[in-house]
Design a protein around this motif. Sequence first.
Motif: not given
Length: 121
Positions: A11-16, A100-110
């Motif tokens: 949730q913290a990653s999604i909020n970020l 940073k958004m691209e990094e978060l996308k990779v993690v969250l989509y995974a």
Amino acid sequence: MSEVVVTKDDQASINLFGRLNNRYHEASNELASLKKKLEDLEEASNEIMISDEDNTKYLLGEVFVRVENDEADELIDNETERSKAEIEKLHEEMNQAKSKMEELKVVLYAKFGNNINLEED
């Protein structure tokens, strides 16, 4: 379909991601405004060059004051430099946010696959 558990860190990653995305768009709007300002400054500088007057009106805050053309040129040059520096700063901020958004996308989509949508319309 199996349910995916959303942890506090998720949730913290999604909020970020959301905050970075909002800031990216704010910076993009600021960038467009600054580019328009640069165009206006260029036009003002050109108008001073072709003017037959020895002085010109210059807007300081909410008041127009009469200044010599050389001083007006200097004021315009200073404002142009400040605007260019701000544009450079915004470009850097936007690049960092995008990265940073691209990094978060990779993690969250995974983790969430099609259960999350981080794409814009």
